[in-house]
Design a protein around this motif. Structure first.
Motif, PDB file in Angstrom:
ATOM      1  N   LYS A 139      26.637  -9.238  44.762  1.00 10.63           N
ATOM      2  CA  LYS A 139      27.559  -9.898  45.627  1.00 10.63           C
ATOM      3  C   LYS A 139      26.331 -10.903  46.436  1.00 10.63           C
ATOM      4  O   LYS A 139      26.885 -12.158  46.787  1.00 10.63           O
ATOM      5  N   PHE A 142      25.958 -14.052  44.064  1.00  8.06           N
ATOM      6  CA  PHE A 142      27.034 -15.212  44.355  1.00  8.06           C
ATOM      7  C   PHE A 142      27.116 -15.668  45.618  1.00  8.06           C
ATOM      8  O   PHE A 142      27.557 -17.067  46.049  1.00  8.06           O
ATOM      9  N   ARG A 143      26.695 -14.791  46.672  1.00  8.87           N
ATOM     10  CA  ARG A 143      26.630 -15.262  48.172  1.00  8.87           C
ATOM     11  C   ARG A 143      25.776 -16.625  47.827  1.00  8.87           C
ATOM     12  O   ARG A 143      26.133 -17.737  48.720  1.00  8.87           O
ATOM     13  N   THR A 146      27.144 -19.754  45.452  1.00  6.18           N
ATOM     14  CA  THR A 146      28.473 -20.634  45.896  1.00  6.18           C
ATOM     15  C   THR A 146      28.211 -21.682  46.677  1.00  6.18           C
ATOM     16  O   THR A 146      28.674 -23.067  46.351  1.00  6.18           O
ATOM     17  N   GLY A 179      32.220  -8.926  45.574  1.00  6.95           N
ATOM     18  CA  GLY A 179      31.360 -10.021  45.602  1.00  6.95           C
ATOM     19  C   GLY A 179      31.917 -11.146  44.723  1.00  6.95           C
ATOM     20  O   GLY A 179      31.972 -12.363  44.773  1.00  6.95           O
ATOM     21  N   TYR A 182      35.201 -12.654  46.104  1.00  7.73           N
ATOM     22  CA  TYR A 182      35.257 -13.366  47.226  1.00  7.73           C
ATOM     23  C   TYR A 182      34.685 -14.681  46.915  1.00  7.73           C
ATOM     24  O   TYR A 182      35.085 -15.791  47.232  1.00  7.73           O
ATOM     25  N   SER A 183      33.579 -14.977  45.908  1.00  6.33           N
ATOM     26  CA  SER A 183      33.165 -16.254  45.656  1.00  6.33           C
ATOM     27  C   SER A 183      33.861 -17.041  44.763  1.00  6.33           C
ATOM     28  O   SER A 183      33.639 -18.256  44.720  1.00  6.33           O
TER      29      SER A 183
END
Length: 217
Positions: A139, A142-143, A146, A179, A182-183
């Motif tokens: 998570k 990728f946070r 992105t 994660g 979401y990304s």
């Protein structure tokens, strides 16, 4: 040069790969790496000064794979990786040094096969405790990544695994936690149908199920 892949990516037969995260998920032997290389190859053909960053945790892509898709090995930076943290440090470092306007396409093969650093350390120390840090590490990865992909206009193709949900009507779930969901701009779950002549399997049809998309229904 495969119109239906363009449709799945962008809703347009003449569209194609855009910046951001595209996840190709599915069981083993479902053409996931080949889909990624097909798209990376199209990007390299479109932009003559472009390069491919290939992060490899599966080691299932011999040079002949790249050659089959017309990818020149001189334009590939091949980076072997063993854990999520190693991928994070290298990928964020690369993205930070890339300028907007640089032509780069990134493939990770695969995030489904990556251990966390803690999992590796536990194995080296002969500890058999459950690892709860992997989904959190993915998570975080990728946070961080992105915003770079969007601001610097870079496509990232990540191969991933799926597992079957338990229940009356089991459905395929993309591994790696929320994660990844979401990304991602696109998530494909790849299916496979056998082609048969009598009882002999003569080939396969690979089916793209668009699980999530910012561009198509």
């Amino acid at each position: 040069d495969v119109p239906m892949i363009n449709v799945a990516l962008s809703g347009d037969p003449d569209g194609g790969l855009t910046s951001g995260l595209t996840v190709l998920a599915g069981p083993s032997k479902h053409f996931k790496t080949s889909f990624a290389l097909l798209m990376a190859s199209a990007y390299l053909k479109e932009h003559e000064d472009s390069v491919l960053l290939f992060y490899d945790s599966e080691f299932g892509s011999p040079q002949s794979y790249f050659e089959a898709f017309g990818i020149d090995a001189k334009r590939v930076l091949h980076t072997p990786i063993t854990d999520v943290e190693q991928l994070k440090f290298d990928l964020v470092g690369q993205l930070d040094n890339i300028e907007r306007g640089d032509k780069v396409v990134i493939v990770i093969d695969s995030i489904g096969n990556l251990a966390s650093k803690k999992e590796l350390e536990d194995a080296l120390n002969e500890k058999s405790v459950a690892d709860m840090s992997r989904a959190k590490a993915l998570k975080g990865l990728f946070r961080m990544v992105t915003p770079y992909l969007t601001m610097k206009n870079i496509p990232l193709l990540a191969v991933n695994h799926t597992y079957q949900e338990i229940g009356l009507f089991p459905k395929a779930i993309v591994s790696g936690g929320t994660g990844v969901y979401y990304s991602a701009d696109n998530i494909w779950i790849i299916g496979r149908q056998q082609e048969k002549t009598g009882k002999d399997v003569t080939g396969y049809n690979f089916v793209i199920n668009v699980e999530k998309s910012r561009f198509v229904k």
